[in-house]
Enzyme design. Structure first.
Site, PDB file in Angstrom:
ATOM      1  N   ASP A 153       2.884  10.905   0.671  1.00 21.19           N
ATOM      2  CA  ASP A 153       2.384  11.811   1.697  1.00 21.19           C
ATOM      3  C   ASP A 153       3.093  13.161   1.662  1.00 21.19           C
ATOM      4  O   ASP A 153       2.726  14.073   2.405  1.00 21.19           O
ATOM      5  CB  ASP A 153       2.574  11.180   3.089  1.00 21.19           C
ATOM      6  N   ASP A 166      -6.628   3.365   2.699  1.00 20.65           N
ATOM      7  CA  ASP A 166      -5.248   3.485   3.168  1.00 20.65           C
ATOM      8  C   ASP A 166      -4.692   2.122   3.596  1.00 20.65           C
ATOM      9  O   ASP A 166      -5.436   1.150   3.777  1.00 20.65           O
ATOM     10  CB  ASP A 166      -5.183   4.476   4.335  1.00 20.65           C
TER      11      ASP A 166
END
Length: 713
Positions: free
Chosen positions: A516, A447
């Site tokens: 997301d 990430d």
């Protein structure tokens, strides 16, 4: 070496013609459709091959690195100086040649500026034009360094291009297509975030009037770089039109000493006379030929983030693993929260040691539990970031990117770790490698959750100097070293969703997380947009909770299952909360994914425009030999008409007969009334399915159907 006056590259219906007459750097006089065999006299009559008229205000020829010194009035290919001098370079061609009919290299020198430029153009077998430039300082040791302000790849295109398409976005709303009229002047997109950005253009395409997904002539470019970037389209008063792309360099970031060089990222160009799908077909074919491209079936994934967030325990995650294994999941990935004091997103980032509070026996019990149930084991990291509230930050505050004496503005309670600091880099390599080895990690979700503000080194001999270029290259190198140490390790590029989706990061990773936002209605727009650049096997596509954790929308299970077929499929959902009937259906869906994933992950993207029914979306994939296809048709909103417009397919073999059937496991739950019955399979020729089509399915808003089309004797 004397270069021939013309060089021609041709592949897959694409032709590139380079004019190498004279002493200037080569000129690209044609990039587009193959024009057939042309002799020298015919080549010289091409419009872009003409010489300027010295008696009139005609433009300077566009070389592969146009500069002001040659009279070029457009965007310069190179900007820089030696302490204010040598700011107007003028290169003379000294060498040029073609290797294997595919790669063209040339070299130019400027003795006055003491610079050398090496260019590389490759027309791949798929018809993709790749370009890279390398600038070298040839100055003696006592000369000032050459400061590179910008080095930009510029590609001339036809002046018949009249429209532009790129993408806009924000967090959880990436890749919104937007169109502009191509007019005189410069259209510019710049991303200054230290990563590709949620607002990345993705591709910048210029095309003929009204070009669409399946029609029109299009020229598109993409920059393979994961840091600050610039895209531009420029039309001069003469009609000369350019596409350009390059890295944005910080002020004084690149200073070339004697013999030192800077190479640009690759710029990828794709021409098509079949709209955006033609561009996608060329890019996908090129990506799939990479030696590191995933060859094995993409395993069905369960990621724990939206299932448990920071609520980690053996009991909680083993229960989730039980359900995952029951329905056929093949990869189990533990997300954020397994390390240090990381019980929320404000502390512990950078402390890459398993938390003894949450996992007193380490991760081995859950890793072995997962593998005993037939799944491989993955883990989340965010290596390039650090929380100020962490043991690492307290021990090494000088490892934080930013000017000494202050911190950059916080985002998500975190800062950027300076990978250009050798000690910080070594720490990350050691800690991540140790975790991967100890727990036999098969997969890292990597990430990157904030933009890079104030991108300078904080400490050491380079304190205050720009750090971003080195930060990106160090991240690439870190990934490569980990993969070299641990053969078979896969890495997913995630950057708070889709903020690092580019060909640069894909040289070092195995898939991307595009957003997301797993709301299926949002994904109906996002998936075909990102699939212009990436084949679907590289795009994470998860079935999330009934109520979206991002938008709050409640979606039917059928719609969520249908949309998640198109990508690298998996789950982002607490499956332990599902009912036995839901699990039965999910198991059927996982079996379907395994049945169609070879088709989805090797097929050709097909987008079907439906102007008669603007609230519907239709796209799919067709097998290379066109004997198998999978299409989704979805409705996002209601319409004034009764029923859906006719469903006409595209990209099929007109001579083949296809058996067309709807896939029941992804159909919507029945409603109280007006639920149309699922029609029986039909057999029709491809020509009829593309020209006449079949009756629409009468979808309600936020419903979808999936069609499987297989060749029938």
């Amino acid at each position: 070496m004397t270069a021939p006056p013309w060089t021609i590259l041709r592949q897959a219906g694409v032709m590139v013609i380079l004019d190498v007459r004279g002493t200037d750097l080569p000129r690209l006089v044609h990039w587009g459709a193959d024009l057939g065999e042309l002799d020298e006299a015919e080549l010289a009559t091409l419009p872009a091959a003409g010489s300027p008229d010295p008696t009139h205000d005609s433009p300077a020829p566009v070389t592969m690195l146009p500069t002001r010194a040659q009279g070029w009035a457009g965007w310069p290919g190179l900007a820089g100086h030696r302490d204010g001098r040598a700011s107007q370079p003028l290169f003379t061609l000294t060498a040029a040649g073609t290797e294997d009919g595919e790669v063209y290299r040339y070299r130019g020198v400027d003795a006055a500026a003491q610079l050398e430029i090496d260019g590389e153009l490759q027309l791949t077998v798929d018809g993709v034009l790749r370009q890279r430039l390398t600038l070298t300082s040839t100055a003696p040791p006592d000369a000032p360094a050459y400061t590179v302000d910008a080095l930009t790849a510029l590609l001339p295109i036809s002046d018949h291009a009249t429209e532009l398409l790129d993408h806009a976005g924000s967090w959880a709303a990436e890749f919104h297509p937007q169109r502009h009229r191509l007019a005189q002047g410069t259209w510019l997109r710049e991303i200054r975030r230290g990563r590709t950005g949620h607002d990345s253009p993705l591709v910048v395409a210029a095309g003929t009037e009204g070009f669409g997904t399946r029609a029109g002539e299009v020229w598109a470019v993409h920059l393979g770089w994961s840091g600050d970037q610039r895209y531009l389209v420029q039309r001069l008063d003469t009609g000369t039109t350019l596409l350009g792309a390059g890295e944005i360099l910080g002020s004084g970031e690149i200073r070339l000493g004697p013999g030192e060089s800077l190479s640009t990222p690759w710029v990828y160009g794709a021409w098509s006379d079949a709209g955006l799908d033609g561009v996608a077909a060329r890019l996908h074919a090129m990506v799939r030929r990479r030696p590191q491209h995933p060859r094995s079936p993409r395993p069905v994934v369960l990621n724990t983030w939206e299932a448990v967030y920071f609520d980690h325990s053996m009991k909680r995650l083993s229960a989730l693993a039980d359900v995952a294994a029951e329905i056929g999941v093949e990869r189990f990935v533990i997300d954020d929260g397994w390390f240090g004091a990381r019980r929320n997103d404000r502390v512990g980032l950078g402390d890459w040691f398993v938390s003894p509070d949450v996992w007193p026996d380490g991760l081995r019990p859950i890793a072995e539990y997962v593998r005993a149930r037939g799944m491989d084991f993955g883990l989340w990291f965010e290596p390039e970031m650090i929380n100020p509230d962490s043991d690492l930050a307290r021990a090494h505050p000088d490892w934080i990117v930013g000017t000494a004496g202050r911190l950059p503005p916080p985002q998500r309670s975190q800062q950027v770790l300076d990978l250009g600091n050798p000690d910080a880099y070594a720490y990350l390599l050691d800690r991540i490698s140790a975790i991967v080895a100890e727990y036999d990690i098969a997969y890292i979700k990597w990430d990157h959750n904030r933009d890079t503000a104030d991108p300078v080194h904080r400490a050491g001999p380079r304190a205050g100097r720009p750090a971003l270029h080195e930060q990106i290259t160090a991240a690439y190198r870190l990934m490569d070293e980990l993969r070299a140490r641990h053969p078979g390790l896969e890495i997913e590029s995630c950057a708070s969703g889709g903020a690092r989706v580019d060909y640069g990061i894909l040289e070092h990773t195995d898939r991307v997380w595009p957003s997301d936002n797993s709301d299926p209605v949002e994904r109906l727009r996002l998936v075909p947009a990102v699939a212009t650049l990436l084949p679907l096997e590289l795009v994470g596509a998860h079935v999330a909770s009934p109520r979206s954790h991002v938008t709050g929308r409640v979606s039917d299970l059928g719609l969520r299952l249908a949309v998640a077929l198109f990508g690298h499929s998996g789950f982002e959902w607490d499956l332990s909360e599902t009912t036995p009937e839901q699990r039965r259906r999910l198991a059927l869906w996982v079996a379907l994914v395994k049945d169609v994933r070879n088709l989805v992950h090797t097929g050709t993207l097909v987008q079907v425009e439906r102007p008669a029914d603007p609230h519907t979306t239709m796209f799919g994939v067709i097998a290379p030999d066109r004997d198998d296809a999978l299409f989704i048709l979805a409705r996002s909103a209601g319409t004034a008409r009764a029923g859906d417009a006719t469903v006409r397919f595209a990209g099929l073999d007109p001579a083949l007969r296809y058996r067309v059937e709807r896939i029941g496991v992804v159909e919507a739950e029945p409603v109280a009334h007006r639920q149309a019955p699922v029609p029986p399979p039909a057999v029709l020729p491809g020509r009829a399915l593309m020209r006449a089509g079949i009756a629409g399915p009468s979808l309600h808003p936020e419903q979808a159907v999936v069609y499987r089309l297989r060749a029938s004797s």
